[in-house]
Motif scaffolding. Structure first.
Motif, PDB file in Angstrom:
ATOM      1  N   HIS A  70       0.895  -1.159   0.010  1.00 47.69           N
ATOM      2  CA  HIS A  70      -0.003  -0.056  -0.202  1.00 47.69           C
ATOM      3  C   HIS A  70       0.868   1.203   0.002  1.00 47.69           C
ATOM      4  O   HIS A  70       1.537   1.495   1.152  1.00 47.69           O
ATOM      5  CB  HIS A  70      -0.936   0.065   1.371  1.00 47.69           C
ATOM      6  N   ALA A  71       0.776   1.902  -1.137  1.00 47.27           N
ATOM      7  CA  ALA A  71       1.882   3.077  -1.207  1.00 47.27           C
ATOM      8  C   ALA A  71       1.390   3.929  -2.636  1.00 47.27           C
ATOM      9  O   ALA A  71       0.689   3.627  -3.243  1.00 47.27           O
ATOM     10  CB  ALA A  71       3.423   2.584  -1.398  1.00 47.27           C
ATOM     11  N   SER A  72       1.817   5.120  -2.417  1.00 46.89           N
ATOM     12  CA  SER A  72       1.577   6.094  -3.452  1.00 46.89           C
ATOM     13  C   SER A  72       2.987   6.737  -3.859  1.00 46.89           C
ATOM     14  O   SER A  72       3.653   7.271  -2.786  1.00 46.89           O
ATOM     15  CB  SER A  72       0.500   7.140  -2.906  1.00 46.89           C
ATOM     16  N   PRO A  73       3.256   6.927  -5.147  1.00 47.21           N
ATOM     17  CA  PRO A  73       2.422   6.676  -6.247  1.00 47.21           C
ATOM     18  C   PRO A  73       2.390   5.375  -6.627  1.00 47.21           C
ATOM     19  O   PRO A  73       3.064   4.405  -6.001  1.00 47.21           O
ATOM     20  CB  PRO A  73       2.997   7.558  -7.193  1.00 47.21           C
ATOM     21  N   LYS A  74       1.816   4.771  -7.735  1.00 49.54           N
ATOM     22  CA  LYS A  74       1.841   3.438  -8.068  1.00 49.54           C
ATOM     23  C   LYS A  74       3.175   3.137  -8.761  1.00 49.54           C
ATOM     24  O   LYS A  74       3.832   3.864  -9.109  1.00 49.54           O
ATOM     25  CB  LYS A  74       0.661   3.279  -9.293  1.00 49.54           C
ATOM     26  N   GLY A  75       3.381   1.845  -8.670  1.00 50.54           N
ATOM     27  CA  GLY A  75       4.788   1.553  -8.780  1.00 50.54           C
ATOM     28  C   GLY A  75       4.620   0.384 -10.109  1.00 50.54           C
ATOM     29  O   GLY A  75       3.620   0.100 -10.557  1.00 50.54           O
ATOM     30  N   GLY A  76       5.572  -0.438 -10.250  1.00 45.88           N
ATOM     31  CA  GLY A  76       5.733  -1.586 -10.989  1.00 45.88           C
ATOM     32  C   GLY A  76       6.217  -1.354 -12.672  1.00 45.88           C
ATOM     33  O   GLY A  76       6.603  -0.179 -12.887  1.00 45.88           O
TER      34      GLY A  76
END
Length: 93
Positions: A41-47
């Motif tokens: 659960h984190a912001s900003p999105k990753g990947g």
């Protein structure tokens, strides 16, 4: 490597449009829990936006798809379960 065909855990940093965009997840947690250990659960999105996630390892020894800690299912689905992300493809031996 089995792919993650759908992920309903939309608050995960790797989730975009109900698809997982990390290179690979680890499924595990407590012995009988098919928890997605990669959930973040984190912001900003990753990947990686143009990649569909796969199952890198499965630590759930009681799953019928677990073969030497590798997932043998053709694909998996991940959903929210009691406040965490779980592999809903899990099937008890």
């Amino acid at each position: 490597m089995p792919t993650i065909s759908a992920c309903e855990v939309t608050d995960c940093a790797y989730n975009a449009n109900r698809q997982c965009h990390t290179m690979a997840v680890t499924v595990g947690g407590p012995e009988t829990c098919a928890r997605c250990d990669t959930y973040l659960h984190a912001s900003p999105k990753g990947g990686v936006s143009d990649m569909t996630g796969g199952v890198g390892a499965c630590k759930v020894k009681d799953c019928s798809f677990n073969s030497s800690f590798e997932c043998s299912a053709p694909s998996i689905k991940v959903s929210q379960h009691q406040g965490h992300a779980d592999c809903t493809t899990f099937k008890l031996r």
